[in-house]
Write an enzyme that holds these catalytic residues in place. Structure first.
Site, PDB file in Angstrom:
ATOM      1  N   GLU A  93     -71.040  32.924 -86.673  1.00  0.00           N
ATOM      2  CA  GLU A  93     -69.912  32.076 -86.301  1.00  0.00           C
ATOM      3  C   GLU A  93     -68.585  32.703 -86.690  1.00  0.00           C
ATOM      4  OE1 GLU A  93     -70.222  28.122 -84.753  1.00  0.00           O
ATOM      5  OE2 GLU A  93     -70.476  30.134 -83.962  1.00  0.00           O
ATOM      6  N   GLU A 109     -70.924  33.048 -75.096  1.00  0.00           N
ATOM      7  CA  GLU A 109     -69.703  33.779 -74.741  1.00  0.00           C
ATOM      8  C   GLU A 109     -69.931  35.281 -74.612  1.00  0.00           C
ATOM      9  OE1 GLU A 109     -68.648  29.881 -76.082  1.00  0.00           O
ATOM     10  OE2 GLU A 109     -69.791  31.449 -77.116  1.00  0.00           O
TER      11      GLU A 109
END
Length: 913
Positions: free
Chosen positions: A373, A391
């Site tokens: 993250e 992504e």
């Protein structure tokens, strides 16, 4: 080991960035047959995820893949703002609609559309995120409608369809409109689907802030709804919100902040980047131009893009800066959401930086299997979660489309392999709780089905493999498909803002069409590879540092005024030297001090150079101390029946005994409880623990003494369980077990520490199954781990797959034994302990939607009930700032902005792509 950092300087402030090694290697091209195989593999993975959602979760919003049940809001423990995406409207099904058509599953698509029409209710008394509901539900309905009418027009099915999804989208659009009832036109972050805003029964409408992406990621869906229905009000409201954000940009830097007050327009968070909180705002400006043909959107995007490349981009890094001081970086870490940006750069036509950033991200993935993250500028884990974000796959697809380089097919293959190896479970794919240990989280977000499989399938598809021309559509931030023909359909009555002044830009950098690829590539098939080569060792940094200006100074014979290793914060003479070098000390509330250099405050340019050298030495010294004092968490994996490696407990390491990071096989064996349970005297049941892993309770003696006693009795490893009933890695820092002040070279077995909650998992398993076998390792092994009796084999066909699934634990058993694991400790700029520094700091928890546990590992040495705890120097400015007051401190503006660092991820889920 790694490349030492080299320095980069901008006037006014200095910081360190990472050096890159010039070493690369070639790659083999992927054949057409291999592409077909990988495409089939993607389809099988999708069927596994989607099928389990429909079987075990529907009509719930999302699947909980570890417990094989649906996540229904209000029936599961709250996860904070992340649950605002759930509205009891079968979120995953709606989010997956157009993915079914992309994957040529038209029959399943028809069935799904019928279910949405008959089963989904949008009039629920529930508070949801306006942003998430827009991109996932409204976008999903519009994407489903777009492909439904395409199939109907082409005669490929859906002949019965009569715009039902569009009618539902219009209903939802009207439900979201009250959120825009603010003086600024920016939407409230939340709304009640049944009661709207600011009514007592609505339970929302008191919020004052929203993220830039939350307010600026509405135009595609709302404009498409207006163009499909001919009702202009939706596009007008979304356009007004974008106009307001543009008007509130910082005029000198042309950057926008992360969080804004929806009533006054004041920036609440003044840091700026391309990741969490801002990302899709930039994306929607460019895509709004592509979809709607309005030049003003492109002009705004180009203005912002110029600022991004001027201030934020430090190839291959993308570092947040302050909007009012864009030459000053706001943090030393990057979040995973910026992985979308290379794909946006491809759409812009700026290929080189896209290749560079993508390659850097790929190197991080190769090190950790997934993109954490957040990770630091030296590529260490900052926040360890990975919720299966798409992504990076998105950018990989767009780079392959732009370059045709088969390298990106290899990247896609790596993504497929890692998903199957580390995230696949019998009931779908589970998010990774900690990329270092491989522990799982009972979570499979809807965007995984909406985006990941769509991009991976398209990556390995030829044009003839698709039943429609994908080039006729544009992807929303949730990868939903909107037809480009909307640019001429029912244009909005919103008037173009003709009074806005745009920054004059170099026309050569911002052509009105994408740059010519022949000019970019010059017919050179090695173009992309030549850009990637210098970045191949960006993470695995084993190269010498290039000579620098600082090396020249240090080699000139000039004696530095102060060396980092000699510095003492209590020495007034040292403080005076630092002041002369432009280095100031900031006293933090937990007793530590932090060093900051402002070169323009130095007495002379030579003193500024000395200060830069001192800061570099301090960072290297701090990094060395961190490596010496901190060990990463370890894993205890239950591998016996009926677990088979699917239960992974995050464990604290020991500073003595076997180094599990150097023994890849770890230590595997049955567990047995030592007698006495404290392990503090000669073991009386030596025969019972011989050749096994001994369980002991914390307390009464030193950890090293426990280890020696069970080792003497023949144990091959030891697990110390906390004696504090109810303790858990959810709520307490993860311990490192230190020695006893004597030599511990005689301890050769591995030792790990578990809190009470995690330890009880093993104790309960022993009571239930008697024979429990565990693996002690540095990180969890593959979930297809074979047991000694060979019960479990890799899945190669359906019959084997079914046989394998029959061996796994039941959902009820999984539910009983599931745990939550610890997070990564942040890493940041150097901090030095002051003379009165406390031995440890208070733990501050964050909302569950972010990597919530930013604790610092502490080293534990003594006996219960109050064990002596050695705390290494804190290494996270972000965790420090968590402990500070929420109010801005009347200090240097940099300190005022630093306190906001940790809040960046509080909006993480709200700007999910």
């Amino acid at each position: 080991m790694g490349c030492p950092a080299v320095e980069a300087r901008r006037w006014g402030d200095m910081w360190l960035v990472v050096a890159f090694c010039l070493l690369g290697h070639g790659h083999a091209a992927v054949t057409k047959e291999e592409k077909a195989h990988l495409r089939s593999q993607v389809l099988e993975m999708f069927d596994h995820a989607y099928g389990n959602y429909m079987q075990h979760a529907y009509p719930a919003d999302e699947l909980m893949p570890l417990t094989c049940r649906g996540r229904i809001r209000g029936q599961e423990p709250s996860r904070g703002d992340v649950d605002d995406a759930l509205g009891k409207f079968s979120l995953t099904l709606i989010d997956t609609l157009d993915t079914l058509v992309v994957l040529n599953k038209t029959k399943e698509f028809e069935d799904a559309v019928r279910k949405v029409i008959t089963d989904v209710n949008l009039d629920n008394d529930i508070v949801v995120s306006v942003f998430e509901t827009n991109i996932r539900v409204l976008g999903g309905l519009l994407g489903g409608h777009s492909v439904a009418i395409m199939l109907k027009e082409n005669g490929d099915g859906m002949q019965w369809y009569n715009d039902e999804l569009l009618h539902m989208a219009k209903e939802l659009g009207y439900k979201l409109l009250p959120a825009f009832n603010t003086t600024s036109g920016l939407p409230y972050p939340r709304i009640n689907l049944k009661f709207g805003i600011r009514r007592p029964e609505a339970r929302t409408g008191t919020e004052t802030d929203t993220c830039t992406a939350c307010a600026g990621t509405m135009i595609l869906e709302f404009a498409a709804l207006s163009r499909f229905t001919g009702i202009s009000v939706f596009e007008e409201h979304a356009r007004k919100a974008l106009d307001f954000l543009w008007d509130k940009r910082q005029r000198s830097s042309n950057l926008v902040g992360v969080t804004i007050n929806i009533h006054t327009g004041d920036w609440v968070r003044k840091d700026s980047g391309v990741g969490a909180g801002i990302d899709s705002y930039y994306e929607y400006l460019l895509k709004a131009y592509v979809l709607l043909g309005d030049d003003s959107y492109l002009e705004r995007f180009n203005t912002h893009y110029d600022a991004i490349m001027r201030y934020i981009s430090q190839p291959p890094l993308l570092l947040d800066v302050h909007i009012h001081k864009p030459m000053l970086t706001a943090r030393t870490w990057m979040d995973s959401l910026l992985a979308f940006f290379p794909g946006l750069q491809v759409l812009k036509g700026d290929i080189r930086p896209a290749i560079e950033t993508h390659e850097m991200l790929y190197q991080v993935i190769k090190k950790h299997n997934f993109l954490p993250e957040a990770f630091t500028t030296d590529f260490r884990v900052h926040w360890a979660q990975h919720p299966l974000r798409p992504e990076f796959a998105e950018s990989t697809y767009f780079l392959y489309k732009a370059t045709g380089d088969p390298y990106y097919l290899e990247v896609g293959k790596t993504l497929i392999d890692n998903l199957n190896k580390y995230a696949r479970v019998p009931c779908g794919f589970a998010a990774v709780k900690d990329v270092r240990t491989g522990s799982h989280e009972d979570r499979m977000d809807s965007f995984f089905l909406a985006e990941m499989f769509k991009y991976l399938y398209l990556l390995f598809s030829e044009r003839e493999d698709l039943i429609f021309d994908i080039e006729d559509y544009i992807f929303t931030t949730e990868a939903h498909l909107l037809p480009l023909s909307l640019s001429t359909a029912n244009p909005s009555s919103t008037k173009k803002n003709t009074t806005t002044q745009y920054t004059e830009l170099d026309d050569s950098n911002f052509d009105w069409s994408c740059p010519n690829t022949q000019i970019l590539f010059r017919n050179d098939p090695m173009y992309a590879q030549n850009i990637r080569e210098p970045l191949k060792n960006v993470v695995d940094k084993n190269c010498p540092r290039s000579p620098s200006r600082l090396d020249e100074i240090s080699g000139s014979g000039k004696m530095p005024p102060l060396r980092a290793r000699d510095f003492m914060a209590s020495n007034s003479e040292h403080l005076e030297i630092l002041k002369k070098m432009g280095v100031s000390l900031i006293h933090l509330k937990d007793g530590r001090v932090q060093l900051v250099q402002h070169a323009n405050q130095a007495a002379s340019s030579i003193d500024a150079e000395d200060g830069l050298r001192f800061m570099q030495e301090m960072i290297e010294l701090s990094s060395q101390q961190q490596k010496e004092q901190q060990l990463p968490p370890r894993a205890v994996q239950i591998v016996s029946h009926p677990f088979y490696g699917r239960v992974v407990l995050t464990a604290g390491p020991a500073q003595f005994g076997m180094d599990l990071s150097k023994h890849l096989a770890g230590a595997q064996g049955l567990v047995a409880r030592a007698e006495p349970y404290s392990g503090c005297s000669d073991i009386t049941n030596g025969q019972a623990i011989q050749g096994k892993i001994a369980l002991m309770q914390r307390g009464q003696c030193m950890f090293a003494e426990k280890a020696r006693n069970v080792q003497k009795a023949g144990a091959i490893g030891g697990i110390v369980i906390d004696d504090n009933e109810g303790s858990s890695s959810d709520t307490a820092p993860l311990f490192q077990m230190a020695g006893d002040g004597k030599s511990t070279d005689d301890v050769t077995i591995p030792m790990l520490f578990l809190f009470s909650k995690e330890g009880n998992i093993i104790l309960d398993a022993i009571r239930e199954y008697q024979q429990v076998e565990v693996l002690l390792s540095d990180k969890a092994k593959d979930r297809d781990l074979e047991s000694e009796s060979g019960e479990q084999k890799p899945v190669e066909n359906d019959s084997q797959k079914q046989a394998l699934e029959d061996l796994f634990m039941t959902p009820e058993e999984i539910a009983e034994l599931l745990i939550v694991h610890e997070e990564e400790s942040p890493v940041s700029q150097p901090e030095v302990p002051s003379s009165d520094s406390p031995s440890g700091g208070d733990r501050t928890s964050e909302r569950d939607i972010t990597p919530e546990s930013q604790e610092h590992k502490t080293e534990e040495t003594e006996h219960s009930p109050k064990d002596n705890v050695q705390t290494p120097p804190e290494n996270s400015e972000d965790s420090t700032e968590e402990k500070m007051d929420n109010k801005v401190q009347p200090m240097e503006s940099i300190l005022a902005d630093w306190k906001e660092d940790i809040e960046a991820f509080e909006m993480m889920e709200k700007d999910e792509l």
